[in-house]
Design an enzyme around this catalytic site. Sequence first.
Site, PDB file in Angstrom:
ATOM      1  N   ARG A 150     -62.115  31.530   9.263  1.00 41.45           N
ATOM      2  CA  ARG A 150     -62.892  30.526   8.509  1.00 41.45           C
ATOM      3  C   ARG A 150     -64.027  31.276   7.828  1.00 41.45           C
ATOM      4  O   ARG A 150     -64.830  31.950   8.488  1.00 41.45           O
ATOM      5  CB  ARG A 150     -63.438  29.440   9.433  1.00 41.45           C
ATOM      6  CG  ARG A 150     -64.419  28.513   8.724  1.00 41.45           C
ATOM      7  CD  ARG A 150     -64.785  27.286   9.543  1.00 41.45           C
ATOM      8  NE  ARG A 150     -63.709  26.313   9.518  1.00 41.45           N
ATOM      9  CZ  ARG A 150     -63.866  25.015   9.842  1.00 41.45           C
ATOM     10  NH1 ARG A 150     -65.045  24.549  10.206  1.00 41.45           N
ATOM     11  NH2 ARG A 150     -62.836  24.184   9.793  1.00 41.45           N
ATOM     12  N   CYS A 184     -61.504  14.118   7.419  1.00 37.62           N
ATOM     13  CA  CYS A 184     -61.261  15.325   8.222  1.00 37.62           C
ATOM     14  C   CYS A 184     -62.274  15.474   9.348  1.00 37.62           C
ATOM     15  O   CYS A 184     -62.009  16.163  10.329  1.00 37.62           O
ATOM     16  CB  CYS A 184     -61.253  16.553   7.328  1.00 37.62           C
ATOM     17  SG  CYS A 184     -62.835  16.871   6.520  1.00 37.62           S
ATOM     18  N   ARG A 195     -54.398  17.867  14.544  1.00 36.80           N
ATOM     19  CA  ARG A 195     -54.656  19.285  14.246  1.00 36.80           C
ATOM     20  C   ARG A 195     -53.936  20.157  15.286  1.00 36.80           C
ATOM     21  O   ARG A 195     -53.355  21.194  14.955  1.00 36.80           O
ATOM     22  CB  ARG A 195     -56.169  19.579  14.287  1.00 36.80           C
ATOM     23  CG  ARG A 195     -57.024  18.784  13.291  1.00 36.80           C
ATOM     24  CD  ARG A 195     -56.756  19.188  11.865  1.00 36.80           C
ATOM     25  NE  ARG A 195     -56.933  20.608  11.669  1.00 36.80           N
ATOM     26  CZ  ARG A 195     -58.110  21.204  11.389  1.00 36.80           C
ATOM     27  NH1 ARG A 195     -59.199  20.483  11.234  1.00 36.80           N
ATOM     28  NH2 ARG A 195     -58.169  22.517  11.210  1.00 36.80           N
ATOM     29  N   HIS A 227     -58.508  23.910   2.472  1.00 37.41           N
ATOM     30  CA  HIS A 227     -58.466  23.666   3.929  1.00 37.41           C
ATOM     31  C   HIS A 227     -57.038  23.239   4.284  1.00 37.41           C
ATOM     32  O   HIS A 227     -56.789  22.089   4.668  1.00 37.41           O
ATOM     33  CB  HIS A 227     -59.482  22.580   4.291  1.00 37.41           C
ATOM     34  CG  HIS A 227     -59.792  22.489   5.755  1.00 37.41           C
ATOM     35  ND1 HIS A 227     -59.295  23.362   6.705  1.00 37.41           N
ATOM     36  CD2 HIS A 227     -60.574  21.600   6.448  1.00 37.41           C
ATOM     37  CE1 HIS A 227     -59.751  23.017   7.897  1.00 37.41           C
ATOM     38  NE2 HIS A 227     -60.512  21.967   7.769  1.00 37.41           N
ATOM     39  N   ASP A 230     -64.523  12.766   2.341  1.00 37.86           N
ATOM     40  CA  ASP A 230     -65.068  13.914   3.073  1.00 37.86           C
ATOM     41  C   ASP A 230     -66.563  13.946   2.789  1.00 37.86           C
ATOM     42  O   ASP A 230     -67.054  13.218   1.906  1.00 37.86           O
ATOM     43  CB  ASP A 230     -64.368  15.210   2.591  1.00 37.86           C
ATOM     44  CG  ASP A 230     -64.781  16.441   3.393  1.00 37.86           C
ATOM     45  OD1 ASP A 230     -65.357  16.297   4.497  1.00 37.86           O
ATOM     46  OD2 ASP A 230     -64.535  17.572   2.906  1.00 37.86           O
ATOM     47  N   GLN A 268     -55.943  21.411   7.641  1.00 38.84           N
ATOM     48  CA  GLN A 268     -56.329  20.001   7.705  1.00 38.84           C
ATOM     49  C   GLN A 268     -55.212  19.123   7.140  1.00 38.84           C
ATOM     50  O   GLN A 268     -54.889  18.063   7.682  1.00 38.84           O
ATOM     51  CB  GLN A 268     -57.625  19.778   6.912  1.00 38.84           C
ATOM     52  CG  GLN A 268     -58.111  18.348   6.945  1.00 38.84           C
ATOM     53  CD  GLN A 268     -58.543  17.933   8.339  1.00 38.84           C
ATOM     54  OE1 GLN A 268     -59.308  18.636   8.986  1.00 38.84           O
ATOM     55  NE2 GLN A 268     -58.054  16.793   8.815  1.00 38.84           N
TER      56      GLN A 268
HETATM   57  N1   CP Z   1     -61.989  18.995  10.073  1.00 39.75           N
HETATM   58  C1   CP Z   1     -62.463  20.187  10.484  1.00 39.75           C
HETATM   59  O1   CP Z   1     -62.024  21.240  10.039  1.00 39.75           O
HETATM   60  O2   CP Z   1     -63.446  20.120  11.424  1.00 39.75           O
HETATM   61  P1   CP Z   1     -64.280  21.330  12.017  1.00 39.75           P
HETATM   62  O3   CP Z   1     -65.216  21.820  10.941  1.00 39.75           O
HETATM   63  O4   CP Z   1     -64.997  20.762  13.194  1.00 39.75           O
HETATM   64  O5   CP Z   1     -63.320  22.427  12.411  1.00 39.75           O
HETATM   65  N1  NVA Z   2     -65.682  19.948   3.076  1.00 43.98           N
HETATM   66  C1  NVA Z   2     -66.157  20.194   4.428  1.00 43.98           C
HETATM   67  C2  NVA Z   2     -65.032  20.130   5.391  1.00 43.98           C
HETATM   68  C3  NVA Z   2     -65.417  20.346   6.834  1.00 43.98           C
HETATM   69  C4  NVA Z   2     -64.233  20.344   7.751  1.00 43.98           C
HETATM   70  C5  NVA Z   2     -66.842  21.540   4.472  1.00 43.98           C
HETATM   71  O1  NVA Z   2     -66.336  22.493   3.868  1.00 43.98           O
HETATM   72  O2  NVA Z   2     -67.895  21.650   5.103  1.00 43.98           O
END
Ligand code: CP
Ligand code: NVA
Length: 300
Positions: A104, A259, A287, A131, A219, A134
Amino acid sequence: MAARHFLTLTDLSAGELATLIARAAELKAAHKRGERQVRYPGRVMAMLFEKSSTRTRASFEAAWTHLGGHSMFLSPRDIQLGRGETVEDSARVLSRMVDALVVRTFSHERLELFAAHSTVPVINALTDRFHPCQLLADILTWTECHGDVRGRTAAFVGDGNNVCHSWMEAARLFGFRLRVATPQNYRPAADLQTAYADCVEILDDPKAAVAGADAVITDVWASMGQEDETAARQAAFAGYEVDQALMARAAPGAIFMHCLPAHRGEEVSAEVIDGPQSVVWDEAENRLHAQKALLELLLG
Ligand code: CP
Ligand code: NVA
């Protein structure tokens, strides 16, 4: 043989994705029956997270443990990458020691650099652009609710961000129509708007986007790394909250997905996210099951 990476949904074919979703449903049923499929004993997965995470981290660690493997969580605070060792060198070294790398990070280019120098599969656990993990859970969830999603309509309301971009890719790969409603300055990336113009409609008006939709998705308005823009974004996104009045314009039986993490009273009302159309807790659980199917596909 070169490692198979999963940096974006288009790294898998439509056929592979359909198989993956079906396999995830099987794995979920097996999990509910209390069965454990110990397929990767003694194998190691490194999880390198340069941003916070609850769901992605916990679901990958739990999935890999269920499959019999060991996972190591690597924070930039603790490893030399955080002190300036290059991405290339980090990828070369780690991939000589582990069987898969879950990453990540911020820019998608940084993830691509990681993958280019890794000899084992690299999985995108979220970048600023995409993502994809997701979406595996989201499509599994939507399928559980409505059966085959082909020919159906989804509406994404809010920021044209990483999650929105992965929904755009999913529209083509899973054969549904997507309507995206964002303020003018927060539209999805221009190249993706062009690439997906045949299956994704970009609008200003959330009401028009949601009309008759089978699934409504939103989101956060300020993603990780955009904390400084929070106030400006709250002003720009006024009118884009998914509330009961907006949900009432969707199809009867429409579901609401997010998400998570969510901000009640901003992108979604408490009434909607905690209400009967919301499937966000199944979505979060999925997930786990979807990523098990992904790990099987990539690692064989
Ligand atoms: N939806 C998601 O990716 O959540 P986190 O940021 O908690 O991993
Ligand atoms: N769009 C959000 C998603 C978190 C899972 C971010 O990137 O923070």
